[in-house]
Design a protein around this motif. Structure first.
Motif, PDB file in Angstrom:
ATOM      1  N   GLU A   1      -8.717  -1.288  -7.305  1.00 44.94           N
ATOM      2  CA  GLU A   1      -8.215  -0.116  -6.198  1.00 44.94           C
ATOM      3  C   GLU A   1      -9.343   0.908  -6.043  1.00 44.94           C
ATOM      4  O   GLU A   1      -9.098   2.234  -5.915  1.00 44.94           O
TER       5      GLU A   1
ATOM      6  N   TYR B   1     -15.945  11.583  -3.839  1.00 46.49           N
ATOM      7  CA  TYR B   1     -15.130  11.166  -2.629  1.00 46.49           C
ATOM      8  C   TYR B   1     -15.045  11.719  -1.380  1.00 46.49           C
ATOM      9  O   TYR B   1     -15.007  11.212  -0.291  1.00 46.49           O
TER      10      TYR B   1
ATOM     11  N   GLN C   1     -11.221   2.376  -2.059  1.00 42.01           N
ATOM     12  CA  GLN C   1     -10.826   3.216  -1.012  1.00 42.01           C
ATOM     13  C   GLN C   1     -10.575   4.499  -1.729  1.00 42.01           C
ATOM     14  O   GLN C   1     -10.466   4.710  -2.684  1.00 42.01           O
TER      15      GLN C   1
ATOM     16  N   LYS D   1       0.838  -1.169  -0.071  1.00 43.16           N
ATOM     17  CA  LYS D   1       0.062  -0.104  -0.064  1.00 43.16           C
ATOM     18  C   LYS D   1       1.022   1.281  -0.035  1.00 43.16           C
ATOM     19  O   LYS D   1       2.041   1.046   0.377  1.00 43.16           O
TER      20      LYS D   1
ATOM     21  N   SER E   1      -3.259   3.411   1.974  1.00 34.37           N
ATOM     22  CA  SER E   1      -4.304   3.336   1.031  1.00 34.37           C
ATOM     23  C   SER E   1      -3.534   2.445  -0.059  1.00 34.37           C
ATOM     24  O   SER E   1      -2.322   3.080  -0.494  1.00 34.37           O
ATOM     25  N   SER E   2      -4.196   1.517  -0.676  1.00 35.27           N
ATOM     26  CA  SER E   2      -3.634   0.878  -1.844  1.00 35.27           C
ATOM     27  C   SER E   2      -3.747   1.822  -3.256  1.00 35.27           C
ATOM     28  O   SER E   2      -3.191   1.482  -4.161  1.00 35.27           O
ATOM     29  N   SER E   3      -4.448   2.838  -3.195  1.00 38.55           N
ATOM     30  CA  SER E   3      -4.753   3.435  -4.452  1.00 38.55           C
ATOM     31  C   SER E   3      -4.306   4.989  -4.576  1.00 38.55           C
ATOM     32  O   SER E   3      -4.393   5.629  -3.689  1.00 38.55           O
TER      33      SER E   3
ATOM     34  N   PRO F   1     -14.164   5.859   5.381  1.00 41.03           N
ATOM     35  CA  PRO F   1     -13.388   4.578   5.492  1.00 41.03           C
ATOM     36  C   PRO F   1     -12.122   4.925   5.756  1.00 41.03           C
ATOM     37  O   PRO F   1     -11.075   4.055   5.974  1.00 41.03           O
ATOM     38  N   MET F   2     -11.650   5.960   4.920  1.00 42.74           N
ATOM     39  CA  MET F   2     -10.371   6.383   4.851  1.00 42.74           C
ATOM     40  C   MET F   2     -10.104   7.931   5.181  1.00 42.74           C
ATOM     41  O   MET F   2      -9.689   8.757   4.400  1.00 42.74           O
TER      42      MET F   2
ATOM     43  N   TYR G   1      -2.571  10.172   7.173  1.00 47.52           N
ATOM     44  CA  TYR G   1      -3.887   9.310   6.624  1.00 47.52           C
ATOM     45  C   TYR G   1      -3.455   7.870   6.867  1.00 47.52           C
ATOM     46  O   TYR G   1      -2.244   7.564   7.009  1.00 47.52           O
ATOM     47  N   GLU G   2      -4.442   6.971   6.967  1.00 44.30           N
ATOM     48  CA  GLU G   2      -4.247   5.612   7.061  1.00 44.30           C
ATOM     49  C   GLU G   2      -3.705   5.258   5.584  1.00 44.30           C
ATOM     50  O   GLU G   2      -3.888   6.015   4.678  1.00 44.30           O
TER      51      GLU G   2
ATOM     52  N   LYS H   1      -7.417  12.940  -1.765  1.00 44.55           N
ATOM     53  CA  LYS H   1      -7.193  13.535  -0.224  1.00 44.55           C
ATOM     54  C   LYS H   1      -6.711  14.841  -0.307  1.00 44.55           C
ATOM     55  O   LYS H   1      -5.830  15.416  -1.009  1.00 44.55           O
TER      56      LYS H   1
END
Length: 202
Positions: free
Chosen positions: A98, A191, A101, A65, A76-78, A197-198, A73-74, A107
């Motif tokens: 992908e 988004y 998220q 990721k 993310s794979s994308s 969730p993210m 931020y946490e 972001k």
């Protein structure tokens, strides 16, 4: 610039027809000579900021990721909403989706944002896997320029939100102009209201 673009497209077209270049190599040439440099200077002029172009973002091979070193931020794979072929699966054709998220492109950059230098601006999009790199670059181009390979990138919206795609009222206008000028804003709005969730975890 248009003259230069026409020259490059004509040159790569001749090489492709002669069987000297693959479609993937042609795209990488266009990215390096045209799209990449043009987009970088557009961003500098407009002061565009995104986590995908931040030197604090990197790919963690262990968890597979993209991770922010400041942990704003946490993981993310994308980077962008797309589907990447799973190169690790040789027996079964599987895909790494992908789109589930919130991608890093959408972001909001934190106060630690530090833009990558020109030569490494697309560092996070490039890897030894050319197919993966091209898919991500094509998606980025579609979202930020409104077209990719001369086509309107409706497939990106369809991947993210099928209802938004089928109910798009701008499609006919986009066909007239040859590009979609609202795709980034529409996806950003989606988004933003997507849920969390993210979300920011600091």
């Amino acid at each position: 610039m248009e003259y230069t673009e026409d020259k490059i497209n004509s040159f790569t077209g001749i090489l492709r027809k002669a069987g000297l270049l693959s479609v993937d190599l042609i795209y990488m040439i266009n990215y390096k000579l045209l799209f990449g440099s043009n987009l970088y200077y557009r961003h500098r002029i407009s002061s565009f900021r995104s986590c995908v172009f931040c030197r604090n973002l990197h790919y963690n091979k262990t968890i597979k990721k993209y991770v922010c070193s400041h942990k704003e931020y946490e993981a993310s794979s994308s980077l962008v909403p797309c589907i990447i072929p799973d190169s690790y699966s040789k027996l079964v054709k599987t895909y790494s989706e992908e789109a589930f998220q919130i991608p890093w492109l959408f972001k909001n950059p934190c106060l630690n944002f530090d833009v990558l230098e020109p030569k490494r601006y697309y560092r996070n999009f490039l890897s030894l896997n050319m197919s993966s790199s091209i898919i991500k670059l094509e998606t980025l181009e579609g979202i930020l320029t409104g077209k990719c390979y001369g086509e309107i990138p409706c497939h990106i919206c369809a991947l993210v939100n099928k209802d938004a795609y089928t109910g798009c009222r701008y499609a006919s206008r986009a066909k007239e102009t040859g590009r979609c000028s609202i795709i980034y804003d529409n996806l950003k709005e989606y988004y933003t209201s997507y849920g969390s969730p993210m979300t920011n975890v600091s």
